[in-house]
Design a protein around this motif. Structure first.
Motif, PDB file in Angstrom:
ATOM      1  N   SER A 267       0.837  -1.210   0.000  1.00 51.29           N
ATOM      2  CA  SER A 267       0.000   0.000   0.000  1.00 51.29           C
ATOM      3  C   SER A 267       0.869   1.256   0.000  1.00 51.29           C
ATOM      4  O   SER A 267       0.504   2.276  -0.593  1.00 51.29           O
ATOM      5  CB  SER A 267      -0.966   0.010   1.191  1.00 51.29           C
ATOM      6  OG  SER A 267      -0.256   0.027   2.400  1.00 51.29           O
ATOM      7  N   LEU A 270       2.183   1.858  -3.595  1.00 52.50           N
ATOM      8  CA  LEU A 270       1.080   2.326  -4.444  1.00 52.50           C
ATOM      9  C   LEU A 270       0.727   3.782  -4.112  1.00 52.50           C
ATOM     10  O   LEU A 270       0.399   4.577  -5.000  1.00 52.50           O
ATOM     11  CB  LEU A 270      -0.144   1.424  -4.283  1.00 52.50           C
ATOM     12  CG  LEU A 270      -0.003  -0.011  -4.818  1.00 52.50           C
ATOM     13  CD1 LEU A 270      -1.309  -0.786  -4.618  1.00 52.50           C
ATOM     14  CD2 LEU A 270       0.392  -0.035  -6.287  1.00 52.50           C
ATOM     15  N   MET A 299      -7.704   4.590 -10.069  1.00 54.40           N
ATOM     16  CA  MET A 299      -7.481   3.182  -9.771  1.00 54.40           C
ATOM     17  C   MET A 299      -6.571   3.024  -8.527  1.00 54.40           C
ATOM     18  O   MET A 299      -6.850   2.231  -7.629  1.00 54.40           O
ATOM     19  CB  MET A 299      -6.828   2.509 -10.984  1.00 54.40           C
ATOM     20  CG  MET A 299      -6.597   1.022 -10.857  1.00 54.40           C
ATOM     21  SD  MET A 299      -5.777   0.395 -12.339  1.00 54.40           S
ATOM     22  CE  MET A 299      -4.175   1.162 -12.160  1.00 54.40           C
ATOM     23  N   ASP A 302      -8.487   4.179  -5.360  1.00 55.25           N
ATOM     24  CA  ASP A 302      -9.466   3.162  -4.939  1.00 55.25           C
ATOM     25  C   ASP A 302      -8.771   1.988  -4.243  1.00 55.25           C
ATOM     26  O   ASP A 302      -9.272   1.449  -3.265  1.00 55.25           O
ATOM     27  CB  ASP A 302     -10.258   2.629  -6.148  1.00 55.25           C
ATOM     28  CG  ASP A 302     -11.260   3.661  -6.672  1.00 55.25           C
ATOM     29  OD1 ASP A 302     -11.441   4.692  -5.985  1.00 55.25           O
ATOM     30  OD2 ASP A 302     -11.844   3.439  -7.749  1.00 55.25           O
ATOM     31  N   ASN A 303      -7.591   1.620  -4.771  1.00 54.61           N
ATOM     32  CA  ASN A 303      -6.883   0.472  -4.189  1.00 54.61           C
ATOM     33  C   ASN A 303      -6.287   0.809  -2.826  1.00 54.61           C
ATOM     34  O   ASN A 303      -6.414   0.041  -1.880  1.00 54.61           O
ATOM     35  CB  ASN A 303      -5.774   0.009  -5.146  1.00 54.61           C
ATOM     36  CG  ASN A 303      -5.196  -1.319  -4.709  1.00 54.61           C
ATOM     37  OD1 ASN A 303      -4.268  -1.356  -3.919  1.00 54.61           O
ATOM     38  ND2 ASN A 303      -5.760  -2.413  -5.199  1.00 54.61           N
ATOM     39  N   ARG A 307      -9.530   0.037  -0.801  1.00 54.69           N
ATOM     40  CA  ARG A 307      -9.225  -1.407  -0.832  1.00 54.69           C
ATOM     41  C   ARG A 307      -9.950  -2.146  -1.962  1.00 54.69           C
ATOM     42  O   ARG A 307     -10.363  -3.276  -1.801  1.00 54.69           O
ATOM     43  CB  ARG A 307      -9.562  -2.072   0.508  1.00 54.69           C
ATOM     44  CG  ARG A 307      -8.908  -1.451   1.716  1.00 54.69           C
ATOM     45  CD  ARG A 307      -7.434  -1.760   1.737  1.00 54.69           C
ATOM     46  NE  ARG A 307      -6.763  -1.195   2.889  1.00 54.69           N
ATOM     47  CZ  ARG A 307      -5.474  -0.914   2.938  1.00 54.69           C
ATOM     48  NH1 ARG A 307      -4.735  -1.138   1.876  1.00 54.69           N
ATOM     49  NH2 ARG A 307      -4.921  -0.426   4.014  1.00 54.69           N
ATOM     50  N   LYS A 308     -10.142  -1.476  -3.091  1.00 50.38           N
ATOM     51  CA  LYS A 308     -10.796  -2.148  -4.239  1.00 50.38           C
ATOM     52  C   LYS A 308      -9.735  -2.880  -5.053  1.00 50.38           C
ATOM     53  O   LYS A 308      -9.033  -2.283  -5.863  1.00 50.38           O
ATOM     54  CB  LYS A 308     -11.522  -1.109  -5.112  1.00 50.38           C
ATOM     55  CG  LYS A 308     -12.783  -0.552  -4.488  1.00 50.38           C
ATOM     56  CD  LYS A 308     -13.495   0.346  -5.494  1.00 50.38           C
ATOM     57  CE  LYS A 308     -14.751   0.977  -4.886  1.00 50.38           C
ATOM     58  NZ  LYS A 308     -15.355   1.947  -5.815  1.00 50.38           N
ATOM     59  N   GLU A 309      -9.612  -4.177  -4.827  1.00 44.44           N
ATOM     60  CA  GLU A 309      -8.588  -4.980  -5.496  1.00 44.44           C
ATOM     61  C   GLU A 309      -8.983  -5.344  -6.936  1.00 44.44           C
ATOM     62  O   GLU A 309      -8.152  -5.413  -7.821  1.00 44.44           O
ATOM     63  CB  GLU A 309      -8.341  -6.281  -4.717  1.00 44.44           C
ATOM     64  CG  GLU A 309      -7.556  -6.092  -3.414  1.00 44.44           C
ATOM     65  CD  GLU A 309      -6.085  -5.769  -3.635  1.00 44.44           C
ATOM     66  OE1 GLU A 309      -5.572  -6.035  -4.733  1.00 44.44           O
ATOM     67  OE2 GLU A 309      -5.459  -5.215  -2.711  1.00 44.44           O
ATOM     68  N   ASP A 310     -10.273  -5.582  -7.128  1.00 46.96           N
ATOM     69  CA  ASP A 310     -10.711  -6.162  -8.405  1.00 46.96           C
ATOM     70  C   ASP A 310     -10.486  -5.236  -9.606  1.00 46.96           C
ATOM     71  O   ASP A 310     -10.367  -5.692 -10.741  1.00 46.96           O
ATOM     72  CB  ASP A 310     -12.187  -6.591  -8.321  1.00 46.96           C
ATOM     73  CG  ASP A 310     -13.081  -5.477  -7.788  1.00 46.96           C
ATOM     74  OD1 ASP A 310     -12.549  -4.562  -7.146  1.00 46.96           O
ATOM     75  OD2 ASP A 310     -14.304  -5.525  -8.036  1.00 46.96           O
ATOM     76  N   GLU A 311     -10.416  -3.923  -9.360  1.00 43.73           N
ATOM     77  CA  GLU A 311     -10.260  -2.988 -10.492  1.00 43.73           C
ATOM     78  C   GLU A 311      -8.792  -2.645 -10.765  1.00 43.73           C
ATOM     79  O   GLU A 311      -8.486  -1.867 -11.659  1.00 43.73           O
ATOM     80  CB  GLU A 311     -11.027  -1.694 -10.194  1.00 43.73           C
ATOM     81  CG  GLU A 311     -12.540  -1.912 -10.139  1.00 43.73           C
ATOM     82  CD  GLU A 311     -13.272  -0.678  -9.615  1.00 43.73           C
ATOM     83  OE1 GLU A 311     -12.716   0.428  -9.726  1.00 43.73           O
ATOM     84  OE2 GLU A 311     -14.394  -0.843  -9.097  1.00 43.73           O
ATOM     85  N   MET A 312      -7.893  -3.225  -9.976  1.00 43.40           N
ATOM     86  CA  MET A 312      -6.476  -2.851 -10.061  1.00 43.40           C
ATOM     87  C   MET A 312      -5.774  -3.556 -11.216  1.00 43.40           C
ATOM     88  O   MET A 312      -5.975  -4.740 -11.460  1.00 43.40           O
ATOM     89  CB  MET A 312      -5.795  -3.234  -8.732  1.00 43.40           C
ATOM     90  CG  MET A 312      -4.349  -2.791  -8.622  1.00 43.40           C
ATOM     91  SD  MET A 312      -4.183  -0.990  -8.595  1.00 43.40           S
ATOM     92  CE  MET A 312      -2.408  -0.839  -8.753  1.00 43.40           C
ATOM     93  N   ASN A 435      -0.083 -11.421  -4.181  1.00 42.59           N
ATOM     94  CA  ASN A 435      -0.514 -10.019  -4.019  1.00 42.59           C
ATOM     95  C   ASN A 435       0.540  -9.006  -4.487  1.00 42.59           C
ATOM     96  O   ASN A 435       0.225  -8.014  -5.127  1.00 42.59           O
ATOM     97  CB  ASN A 435      -0.842  -9.720  -2.550  1.00 42.59           C
ATOM     98  CG  ASN A 435      -2.058 -10.478  -2.078  1.00 42.59           C
ATOM     99  OD1 ASN A 435      -2.885 -10.893  -2.875  1.00 42.59           O
ATOM    100  ND2 ASN A 435      -2.166 -10.676  -0.769  1.00 42.59           N
TER     101      ASN A 435
END
Length: 862
Positions: A267, A270, A299, A302-303, A307-312, A435
């Motif tokens: 994190s 990022l 993006m 959000d990550n 914590r939006k993993e699916d759009e990364m 990850n």
């Protein structure tokens, strides 16, 4: 860059400025105290005067109280004054650190010897640019940050040092005064031990605020000035990380913490990319790129925050998108701001989604117990792992059985806490890799490795965790002198094992081997530890080359010379061609992190020095072995005599009791500076093998005796002198930069010694003779080193470094005096059957508190 000599630059920009800011600091009252700043310089003067007259710390303290403290002051008030002195002195050390940090680019030539610019110019001059490029395509350095407790600054104090250094650089007096006042009110003492996660967070601060900028600046320079239009497909700089993964002797490192630290690393990197994308958005406002940058910004936001993993994006997709944006800028917008986007692309190459590579480490003795438990549980669950009686089999039989192991275990199979934790830590590595990428956690280090079986058991555990072809490098750590001597035989067994050889082939035929300087010195003394490691590296290089394996050495180096620290750049530049130099990897800890890598300037300078030491050894050296046969014989003789001298000293009946009763050893555990226990076992009995290298070396340092950095060196040199072989030693000194570097580091240990502090011990009935043995070896080593080097005084060739040491030693002399005074008081009270328990506790607290400033003041030991 000033053309004045380095010593003069140091005096002007460090010594003089420190005096000015210290005089301001001494006039600032905090916590209602106004006279401490007035009395401390007077106390300091009394200390210097007292030691010149051979007075002991108690006499010096009595003289101070008699001359400057009112007669009607109670014992309690005097004690309170001493605690206030401690508070002031440890803050003076912080001030000196900040002044030295601010002056770093002025005192050190940022374009001078050992820097990348200098290397490039030398390569051009010698028509070696192609060789330099070829080497940089495969060579790497990897500093590995560890949480080993060799520095006592809490995070908020490190922040003040950074802010102070910036204010001092700008001569911003108002801010400096405010920060000094803040420093006065900020507590140094930690009431609770940090957790491994706390330690990780404090070190990630350096990754985020220093390494992120310095490492990428170096990479940009290499890409732009050496490779130019050619793409460099090699990171050159990797960062390693131990907090949260180093389980050796630390029961507080759990699987949960390992995963949490890996997530924090991801994190944080990022977040740094997010900040850079926001900056880029302000510049790349052009058609065809603006929306794409906005998408990346959203993006990442959000990550990191939601914590939006699916759009990364995956790492490959993220890098591809940045390159696509660069292509548009180059083709449609005249390459405007292309350097800024190249900078981010290079950062992504360097740090990926992992930021730093998290190593997992555990002791072979733990693995042994774990493996026996696995065998036992699996036998009860199903048909068992092996057809042999594993517990009673020979080492050869066990290795054969492990070669063909084929089963899967899960952590929940095991009620035993350590087995469960060990297995779950391997599954955690798989999670981290999915990850953060494979570089997120791809090395398993085995401490105290003594045999091929230790490696095979760890390798088998990886395979048992449903990982038939582990994406992990298994690295044995050889530490003691006997282990180093056996290392070549251990690796031959592994290289000829079909399962392990197949694993190495999948990993690019690279074998990582860690070598521990700290325990080597503790075990075998200064010369033998360093020589054993050098010889082990030569032997391991030879055996690895025989099998077509590239061995990569990872050095467990501490801050002071006695723990493998000292002049690391000279050390690596001196290794010669008989030692594989594919990468330079070393641990960095405590005060070494803050002194060598604490600011962007010092970090860049020291990373470049490490890079250049490898380049110098490979490209600009004469490509010959470091030692001729004759020199090798001389070195062997010196190491052997030194080893025998040190071992005899270790066996002295007073050795352990002296450390236990006359030093600060037992107080280390009370400082709460690290999450790891200060000794390996829970036994109350004082045992040398359980003792960790840090408190061992640290205790000698607090006594200002620095035994591990010189003991045995003087005796070895004197023996050669008396045997008529001193000319051979002079030849070795002239021919070998490795030997010269060793002796210069030993000189640093001698320079930091001050035997007048403990001279009272020579009259002690129990320890007088033992103290005299140490003092005689100190004088012998000093005499012999001056004779060999031809110097008039120690560190004559390092005047600025010597000036820094003397300045710091002067600051902490009153603190050392208080510490020794308190230790003497404790000894008196322990002999008195009617002594007050609460009074004893007060003096014990005084010793513990005085540890802080003394250790922090030694930051220039790296």
């Amino acid at each position: 860059m000033s053309r004045k000599p380095k010593l003069e630059r140091f005096k002007e920009n460090v010594s003089s400025k420190y005096q000015i800011y210290n005089s301001i600091f001494m006039t600032l009252p905090f916590d209602g105290i106004s006279n401490t700043g007035v009395l401390l310089p007077l106390f300091s003067e009394i200390c210097e005067e007292g030691y010149k007259r051979d007075k002991n710390p108690s006499q010096i303290m009595d003289k101070f109280f008699e001359r400057y403290v009112e007669k009607d002051k109670t014992e309690k008030e005097k004690v309170q004054l001493l605690f206030r002195f401690i508070q002031y002195i440890e803050r003076q050390v912080v001030l000196f650190d900040a002044v030295e940090d601010a002056a770093f680019p002025i005192v050190n030539n940022m374009d001078g010897r050992g820097t990348l610019r200098n290397i490039k110019e030398e390569a051009q001059e010698k028509h070696q640019m192609d060789a330099l490029k070829t080497y940089l395509k495969r060579f790497k350095i990897r500093p590995v940050l560890t949480a080993h407790p060799t520095q006592f600054y809490p995070g908020q104090v490190l922040g003040i040092i950074t802010d102070l250094a910036e204010a001092i650089e700008k001569d911003d007096l108002l801010t400096i005064k405010k920060l000094l006042a803040q420093l006065g009110k900020t507590p140094f003492f930690k009431k609770e031990k940090p957790t491994p996660y706390n330690e990780a967070v404090s070190l990630i601060w350096y990754l985020e605020n220093v390494f992120y900028h310095s490492a990428s600046k170096i990479y940009n320079y290499i890409q732009d000035n050496i490779f130019k239009d050619e793409e460099l497909d090699n990171q050159v700089i990797d960062l390693g990380f131990w907090p949260g993964g180093d389980r050796d002797g630390n029961p507080f490192v759990t699987t949960e913490i390992t995963l949490k630290v890996a997530e924090r690393l991801r994190s944080t990197i990022l977040l740094n990319y997010y900040r850079d994308i926001r900056k880029l958005k302000r510049r790349l406002t052009f058609e065809g790129v603006e929306k794409r940058l906005a998408h990346l910004e959203r993006m990442l936001y959000d990550n990191v925050y939601l914590r939006k993993e699916d759009e990364m994006f995956s790492l490959a997709e993220f890098e591809a998108e940045l390159k696509a944006i660069r292509d548009v800028i180059v083709s449609d917008h005249q390459s405007l701001f292309s350097a800024e986007i190249n900078d981010l692309i290079n950062k992504v190459k360097l740090f990926g989604f992992h930021f730093a590579m998290l190593d997992i480490r555990q002791d072979s003795r733990v693995h042994q117990g774990v493996f026996e438990n696995i065998v036992e549980v699996m036998e009860a669950r199903e048909n068992g792992l092996f057809s042999i009686d594993y517990a009673n089999a020979t080492e050869e039989e066990k290795i054969k059985a492990l070669t063909n192991i084929d089963a899967v275990v899960a952590s929940e199979y095991f009620e035993n806490e350590i087995t469960n934790a060990t297995i779950s830590s391997i599954y955690a590595m798989k999670t981290i890799q999915s990850n953060n990428g494979e570089r997120g956690a791809n090395r398993y280090i085995i401490s105290n490795n003594q045999s091929a079986l230790h490696v095979m058991e760890a390798f088998s555990m990886l395979r048992l965790c449903n990982w038939k072809q582990p994406d992990v490098d298994v690295s044995p750590l050889f530490e003691t002198v006997p282990d180093l001597q056996a290392a070549q035989s251990v690796m031959r067994t592994l290289y000829t094992n079909e399962a392990y050889a197949a694993h190495l082939k999948r990993r690019g035929n690279k074998q990582y081997i860690m070598l521990g300087f700290s325990d080597g010195t503790k075990d075998g003394g200064y010369l033998m530890a360093n020589w054993s490691i050098f010889k082990a590296k030569e032997e391991l290089t030879a055996i690895s080359r025989e099998f077509g394996i590239k061995v990569i050495f990872f050095d467990g180096r501490g801050g002071p010379p006695a723990r493998g620290g000292g002049k690391t750049h000279q050390f690596y530049a001196s290794l010669g061609n008989t030692i594989q130099d594919e990468e330079i990897q070393l641990t960095v800890q405590g005060q070494t992190i803050s002194s060598n890598f604490g600011t962007p300037e010092s970090c860049q300078y020291n990373l470049e020095q490490l890079l250049s030491s490898g380049i110098s050894n490979e490209i600009f050296s004469s490509a010959t072995a470091e030692f001729s046969d004759e020199d090798k014989k001389t070195m062997e003789a010196l190491a052997s005599i030194s080893y025998d001298t040190y071992v005899a000293f270790k066996k002295h009946p007073c050795f352990l009791t002296y450390l236990e009763r006359m030093s600060t050893l037992k107080y280390y555990a009370k400082t709460n500076i690290g999450s790891r226990p200060s000794k390996r076992s829970k036994s109350k009995e004082f045992n040398f093998s359980d003792l960790r290298a840090i408190p061992f070396v640290g205790s000698w340092s607090q006594l200002k005796q620095n035994v591990p950095g010189f003991y045995g060196v003087g005796t070895a040199l004197e023996y050669m002198e008396k045997s008529g072989k001193f000319e051979a030693v002079e030849d070795l000194y002239k021919n070998s930069s490795f030997f010269r570097t060793l002796l210069e580091n030993s000189m640093m240990s001698l320079t930091k010694s001050f035997f007048k502090l403990t001279a009272y011990m020579k009259d002690n009935e129990e320890f007088g003779e033992f103290w005299s043995i140490i003092f005689e070896e100190f004088n012998r080593t000093k005499r012999m080193l001056l004779k060999l080097t031809g110097y008039e005084s120690l560190m004559e060739n390092e005047q600025a470094g010597k000036a820094s040491i003397h300045a710091r030693e002067k600051i902490v002399l009153p603190l050392l005096t208080i510490q020794q005074y308190a230790l003497r008081k404790i000894q008196e009270l322990q002999k008195d059957p009617e002594a007050n328990e609460s009074e004893l506790k007060i003096y014990e607290k005084m010793v513990t508190r005085s540890l802080f400033g003394n250790i922090n003041a030694s930051r220039n030991s790296a």
